[in-house]
Design an enzyme around this catalytic site. Sequence first.
Site, PDB file in Angstrom:
ATOM      1  N   ASP A 270      25.349 -32.740  59.534  1.00  0.00           N
ATOM      2  CA  ASP A 270      24.730 -32.292  58.293  1.00  0.00           C
ATOM      3  C   ASP A 270      23.716 -33.251  57.679  1.00  0.00           C
ATOM      4  OD1 ASP A 270      24.315 -30.342  56.392  1.00  0.00           O
ATOM      5  OD2 ASP A 270      25.923 -31.000  55.080  1.00  0.00           O
TER       6      ASP A 270
ATOM      7  N   ASP B  41      32.557 -31.534  53.143  1.00  0.00           N
ATOM      8  CA  ASP B  41      31.789 -32.518  52.383  1.00  0.00           C
ATOM      9  C   ASP B  41      32.715 -33.322  51.479  1.00  0.00           C
ATOM     10  OD1 ASP B  41      28.957 -32.001  53.032  1.00  0.00           O
ATOM     11  OD2 ASP B  41      29.388 -30.007  52.246  1.00  0.00           O
TER      12      ASP B  41
ATOM     13  N   HIS C  29      26.641 -37.982  52.860  1.00  0.00           N
ATOM     14  CA  HIS C  29      25.273 -37.468  52.894  1.00  0.00           C
ATOM     15  C   HIS C  29      24.910 -36.579  51.701  1.00  0.00           C
ATOM     16  CE1 HIS C  29      27.739 -34.564  55.235  1.00  0.00           C
ATOM     17  NE2 HIS C  29      27.008 -33.668  54.610  1.00  0.00           N
TER      18      HIS C  29
END
Length: 971
Positions: free
Chosen positions: A176, A54, A418
Amino acid sequence: MCWTMICYQHFIVWILLVINAPERSFSSSCGYESCPKPKDGMINVHFVPHTHNDVGWLKTVDQYYYGSRTDIQRAGVQYILDSVVDALLKDPERRFIYVESAFFWRWWGEQTEEKQKEVKNLVEEGRLEFIGGGWSMNDEAAAHYTAIIDNMSYGIKFFSDHFGKCGRPRVSWQIDPFGHSREQANIFAKMGFDGLFFGRLDYADKEKRMRDKTMEMIWKGDPDEKSSKSDLFTGALFHAYSPPPGFCFDSLCQDVLMDDPRMENFNMDEKVAEFVKYTLFQASSYATDNLIMTMGEDFNYMNANMWFKNMDKLKNFLNTNQDKHKINVMYSTPSCYLKSLHSSNKTWTVKSDDFFPYASDPHAYWTGYFTSRPALKGMIRQANSLLQACKQIHSRHGTIGDKGLETAKRSVAVNQHHDAVTGTAKQHVTDDYALRLHNGMTACRKVMADGLNNELGMGCSFDDYCPMLNISQCAFTEQRLAFSILVYNPLANNVSSFIRIPVKNKHVYRVLNHENYEVETQLVPLPDQVLRIPGRLSSAKYELVFFADDIPGLGSKLYKFEHVSNEEINLEVEQIEDTVILGNSHLKMEVNKKGILKRIKTKTSDIHLIQEFAYYKGAVGDNSEFVKRASGAYIFRPKGNIAIPVGKPQSATVIKGNLVQEVHQQFNDWTSQVIRLYRGHKHLELEWIIGPLPSSQNETPGLEVISRYRTDIDSGDLFKTDSNGRFMIQRQRNHRPTWDLNLTEPVSANYYPVVSRMSIEDSNSVSKQKKQVWVMTDRAEGGASLQSGELELMLHRRLFNDDGFGVGEALNETAYGKGLVVRGKHKLLLCEEDCEIASRRIAEEELMKPVIFFGEYCSNLRESPTSVELPADIKLLTMEKWSEESILVRLENIRTSGDPTKVDLDGLFPGRTIASTVETTLDGNLPLSELKRLEWKPSDLKRKDIEGSTKDISSVDLKPKQIRSYLVKLR
């Protein structure tokens, strides 16, 4: 963002496991030629070693890269890449994929030439493969399509520039994001991707697809397109992106293979049996004898040897016993798996809608993040808009590698992640995202100011700007009696715009254009609610509105602002005590004596329309069971199914003038609004302020505030929302196109992402001229139509409970010791025909608003030397310096039907001559003539008439809905 435990939860009761792999000859080439060959008569299991990194979530981007703050999470990307490369070099059979270019870019710059050479060899052999390739793995609900294209293009350009054709990703990897948009599929297809794999699929949709063996399909990115250019092979992964349960061999996991029979805890036979069982279970849901298994998780592979050593054991054991288990295990990649599916020559089902909203269980609809952190969402939209203008100016005057522009590009790209634009990161990470945006916008304005000053070539300079105009604060204008203004138009068409300048007093002011003619102005008071916004450091109590007409496309207009006298002028401000009708040449609006908008008339329509505010109380729970799910950053789950009205305005005033008429409404301590009708506009502007929302304690409900539009239009159960700010998708209340909906959450199950537009229309009218209401937003919001004739959009959320999906914090935003205040806009359009285009133009003008610069008073202003005028339906999507010799130009036809529109590229470069043009894929990194995509057999047997590219031309045709990209070289 996927804790292992959470990902397992998506599998209500999955049993356990088994796998196998094939022989292969090693190739020195990348791409499909380097793939291992599946074996006939066996289940071919493709081990895909991967890590999901991430770009900010529980830790900031920098903290994740360096591995700091282990008290939050053990994760260090630099160690992952170090470890993976070393492990790959030890065994030529091993493979690995990497996705997030934001991290790889940083790591690559730290390597020695020798290490870089080793990595390039791995890429050229196809053993290290880049997948997806965006700067971040972007969200698909709240991200605007212009920012998605930039994010993907920026990352792919890095990989292409450093690794050539072998570095260009072939497969997109959206494992994701919390739902998937049709426009995203269209973008991937137009960038030349052969396929897409994603991890999150609605639990009910997944159950049906598993039964029907339709987990893989052809997705039509544009159902209206007659060719296959917008088709994208799409696969839903079986276990999100996690490994089979019991087979996570990372240092963050507990699983291990003990294969020495002499050991007390020898478990190889047991684990093989588990794996075989799981493999057969997964195979029962897919249509071919090839299976993909994602061998990795969040920030796995800091010790890659642990993963590969255990996978080697499992793979080798199964391949040695292929006669018994009929399972062939191989190290593979998503591209190689895709190639094996393509080689099966099967016919695939077709999907033409999208994957929203996503529910992971009957009471967890991931629709809250459509609105979460609205201030950040608004800032991201503003930064994206400014970046487009910045790139335009830089393309005329800048050089490649400009540090300011690169800072701006990276800041906007990171925020498409995201867990960024979604509002689902921890608060300190959100603060970091905002800081990056601030730094990027500051850098962009410097690039623009330098370019524009150089272009104007005057003795005057315009180096100042006011980043706080969103709260009507501008120190520059408040501290001077006279100054100059530059208004830059980033659209490639002439526009006229109303400009609002904060001033301290209701004195006499005037504005002069570059010819010293006075332009019309109007002084309006700021609402008290604006003056009381926490943290506002401004003495301005008024705004001077003036009309900047015919600002040239990609050009600017200059104005002089002068304080004429201290004489106080009388403002027409009246308390509303009776029905008030305000109007211009296009529409009239009626406000009743209670201060509520009740009716709107156009020349052809008369609609009873009430706009009101309401709120839901967020559900409270400990998340231990589905029915105990709390409303949080991801999840919208109201405590009841009826929104609670805020009530009528406590006060309402009307301001009338020559340029704008306004109704100021205050509903309570945390809800207020200004309704504006500008001269000549065919739409209303509704500027709302929400906050500070009341504070509360943990385990008590928070508030989720909506603006609702109630009309007498008979829309039935149908409404439309946009897809990433581009074209519209029809929605139907309480319905899913591909499975039977179990309506456990009647409100949140009907919420959809609204990036720029939402509409309803008279569904019973047989006439082509149907009454329609359109609402345009200035940021991403969640929206629904819960009753016929109604639209509602969620504006703000303040919650005091975590929803249990990993972020570990309640969505409780504060600033200056109080709940966060958010100020935003809706634009309301009533029409009967051509509403798609009319609403799209309003949305585009909201997105690409004029950029304003200020300078000291300058008497000798001049005209802009640049003026561009494209056809009315053609949008200049991108103008960006791509190399020292070329400029990337993207053009879009925003119409949805009709004949092609011809565009003269020369018109984009006044005073210059085009030497050559090369059409490229949407990302700008591959000549279209070199694009070769895999062709599939969809069940609808649509024809595949792929157009060839055009070279060395300056006049191009754009079909409706088409985007074309060109690298242009100038003489």
